[in-house]
Design a protein around this motif. Structure first.
Motif, PDB file in Angstrom:
ATOM      1  N   TRP A  25      43.273-110.139 -55.508  1.00 19.33           N
ATOM      2  CA  TRP A  25      42.454-109.725 -54.373  1.00 19.33           C
ATOM      3  C   TRP A  25      43.117-109.990 -53.016  1.00 19.33           C
ATOM      4  CZ3 TRP A  25      37.851-107.406 -52.967  1.00 19.33           C
ATOM      5  CH2 TRP A  25      37.168-106.794 -54.015  1.00 19.33           C
ATOM      6  N   ASN A  26      44.057-110.870 -52.934  1.00 20.19           N
ATOM      7  CA  ASN A  26      44.724-111.169 -51.662  1.00 20.19           C
ATOM      8  C   ASN A  26      43.718-111.467 -50.545  1.00 20.19           C
ATOM      9  OD1 ASN A  26      47.391-110.670 -52.685  1.00 20.19           O
ATOM     10  ND2 ASN A  26      46.958-108.479 -52.555  1.00 20.19           N
ATOM     11  N   PHE A  59      41.898-107.786 -50.049  1.00 22.49           N
ATOM     12  CA  PHE A  59      42.769-106.614 -49.967  1.00 22.49           C
ATOM     13  C   PHE A  59      43.509-106.471 -51.303  1.00 22.49           C
ATOM     14  CE2 PHE A  59      41.976-108.347 -45.828  1.00 22.49           C
ATOM     15  CZ  PHE A  59      41.646-107.238 -45.063  1.00 22.49           C
ATOM     16  N   PRO A  60      42.803-105.969 -52.320  1.00 15.30           N
ATOM     17  CA  PRO A  60      43.327-105.988 -53.697  1.00 15.30           C
ATOM     18  C   PRO A  60      44.458-105.005 -53.931  1.00 15.30           C
ATOM     19  CG  PRO A  60      41.233-104.839 -53.615  1.00 15.30           C
ATOM     20  CD  PRO A  60      41.428-105.437 -52.262  1.00 15.30           C
ATOM     21  N   GLU A  61      45.452-105.472 -54.697  1.00 20.38           N
ATOM     22  CA  GLU A  61      46.494-104.603 -55.237  1.00 20.38           C
ATOM     23  C   GLU A  61      46.050-104.205 -56.642  1.00 20.38           C
ATOM     24  OE1 GLU A  61      50.265-106.503 -55.020  1.00 20.38           O
ATOM     25  OE2 GLU A  61      50.115-106.905 -52.868  1.00 20.38           O
ATOM     26  N   ASN A  67      45.894 -99.459 -53.601  1.00 23.73           N
ATOM     27  CA  ASN A  67      45.401-100.637 -52.899  1.00 23.73           C
ATOM     28  C   ASN A  67      44.057-100.306 -52.269  1.00 23.73           C
ATOM     29  OD1 ASN A  67      48.221-101.187 -53.274  1.00 23.73           O
ATOM     30  ND2 ASN A  67      48.101-102.715 -51.667  1.00 23.73           N
ATOM     31  N   GLY A  69      40.889-102.229 -49.337  1.00 25.93           N
ATOM     32  CA  GLY A  69      40.574-103.324 -48.431  1.00 25.93           C
ATOM     33  C   GLY A  69      39.110-103.335 -48.084  1.00 25.93           C
ATOM     34  N   ASP A 103      43.808 -96.962 -50.309  1.00 22.98           N
ATOM     35  CA  ASP A 103      45.197 -96.613 -49.980  1.00 22.98           C
ATOM     36  C   ASP A 103      45.905 -96.202 -51.270  1.00 22.98           C
ATOM     37  OD1 ASP A 103      47.856 -96.461 -49.315  1.00 22.98           O
ATOM     38  OD2 ASP A 103      47.920 -98.362 -48.229  1.00 22.98           O
ATOM     39  N   ASP A 116      51.615 -92.710 -48.104  1.00 22.92           N
ATOM     40  CA  ASP A 116      50.311 -93.339 -48.291  1.00 22.92           C
ATOM     41  C   ASP A 116      49.211 -92.388 -47.831  1.00 22.92           C
ATOM     42  OD1 ASP A 116      50.550 -96.687 -48.591  1.00 22.92           O
ATOM     43  OD2 ASP A 116      52.334 -95.628 -47.877  1.00 22.92           O
ATOM     44  N   ASP A 152      53.569 -98.722 -43.881  1.00 19.29           N
ATOM     45  CA  ASP A 152      52.740 -99.382 -44.885  1.00 19.29           C
ATOM     46  C   ASP A 152      51.961-100.493 -44.200  1.00 19.29           C
ATOM     47  OD1 ASP A 152      51.562-100.434 -47.103  1.00 19.29           O
ATOM     48  OD2 ASP A 152      53.372-101.333 -47.936  1.00 19.29           O
TER      49      ASP A 152
END
Length: 375
Positions: A25-26, A59-61, A67, A69, A103, A116, A152
């Motif tokens: 999740w960052n 901000f999940p990858e 991605n 946010g 994204d 993107d 990015d």
């Protein structure tokens, strides 16, 4: 209570999704405490205020190609400020949705993630190439669709960077008459020895702005010094269209003792039909040092000049000369990283309103002392 429940549901849902799909999740957030002194030239007394800004989000990858946010923030109806003035009898402060976006950066078709496609509400510095705050306030988050090449988030790839975006200012119920704007930008990010630079240009084509009532999307129904009638009333109407051409650059190098030095500038002109005067704006400045490690410092100073109809005033920096256009002056500030993730800063603004006449209008001095903790 409603805000607490919103936060609780947000974190519980995030935790469940993270466990179920093994998503990183960052989490990011920051808390800013500010003491501000506003000293208008025409008033006998200063206004002293204590303010707070809190932002927290994930901000999940999700995958190599996807991605997203989600961010909540303090703040109210002012689009260029997430600060909350303290006081009001110890009442609870509101949290609102500040960012929410998808994204998608496909790896196939030879794109390798360089393109993107972004949908939703995102910070202006991550949506478009932004060297400094001549056109856009730092806190602004814009809503719409973006197509990026090379860019990015806040990072820019070496070589060519390009942005094409369409952003909605207001939804009036009739798509043909909704205020909105197109953005197109090209920038080159390069290196010379140990120095880096960027140079580029952008065009902002506003739609359905001339003769438009700003009620519902401009903060407090104000014109922010743009030409028009009825500022501050529900009948406030802009006079002109805004088709803004911007040229921007920065050069980041080193100085004696390996102290970083960055110089930057922006120039903008409104080339819309019937706008033949008071249509130019510029900003230039320099930053010495970089507060990237504990014990490090930086000093930043710039001068800006914005004529009355050079820019759409509702979304420019909300601090200098009270926000908007038709002003000039300088700001100087310093930052010091006291310990890891804790920044101290002090900034001074000195600006005047009324650049279109020989006698400048009201002068405004502002001091801001900030403590920011990131996590």
């Amino acid at each position: 209570m409603k805000n607490f429940i919103t936060l609780l549901v947000f974190f519980v849902f995030a935790g469940v999704v993270s466990d179920a799909f093994a998503v990183e999740w960052n989490w990011k957030g920051d808390v800013m405490y500010r003491y501000q002194i506003d000293n208008p030239e025409t008033k006998d007394n200063n206004r002293d205020s204590h303010r707070l800004r809190v932002r927290i989000g994930g901000f999940p990858e999700i995958s190599e190609e996807l991605n997203a946010g989600i961010e909540l923030s303090t703040g109210g109806s002012n689009p260029v400020s997430r600060m909350q003035v303290l006081g009001e009898g110890f009442t609870a402060k509101s949290f609102k949705l500040n960012q929410a976006y998808i994204d998608f950066h496909p790896m196939s078709y030879g794109l390798d993630g360089r393109v993107d496609i972004v949908l939703g509400k995102r910070a202006v510095s991550e949506s478009i190439v932004r060297v400094n705050d001549l056109l856009w306030d730092t806190d602004l988050t814009i809503e719409g669709l973006s197509l990026h090449y090379g860019k990015d988030g806040r990072k820019h790839s070496a070589g060519l960077n390009a942005v094409l975006g369409y952003y909605f200012i207001d939804e009036a119920g009739d798509g043909e008459n909704d205020p909105a704007f197109w953005v197109s930008q090209l920038a080159w990010n390069g290196k010379v020895d140990n120095s880096s630079f960027m140079i580029g240009a952008g065009f902002y084509n506003y739609l359905n702005i001339a003769d438009t009532n700003v009620a519902g999307w401009a903060y407090k129904d104000k014109l922010f010094n743009n030409s028009g009638t009825g500022s501050g009333t529900p009948a406030a109407t802009l006079k002109y269209d805004y088709d803004v051409l911007e040229i921007f650059m920065y050069f980041d190098t080193g100085l004696i003792g390996k102290v970083p030095l960055k110089v930057y500038s922006q120039y903008a002109i409104n080339v819309a039909e019937d706008v033949d005067e008071e249509n130019k704006a510029y900003l230039f400045g320099a930053k010495l040092g970089k507060a990237a490690k504990p014990g490090r410092w930086e000093i930043d100073a710039n001068y800006c000049y914005i004529e009355k109809d050079a820019l759409l005033g509702a979304f420019t920096d909300g601090t200098r000369f009270g926000g908007g256009t038709d002003g000039k002056g300088f700001e100087v500030g310093g930052k010091y990283l006291l310990v890891q993730n804790m920044m101290l800063s002090l900034k001074y603004y000195n600006h005047d309103q009324g650049v279109g006449s020989e006698d400048a209008g009201e002068g405004l001095d502002i001091w801001q002392a900030d403590v920011v903790v990131k996590f």
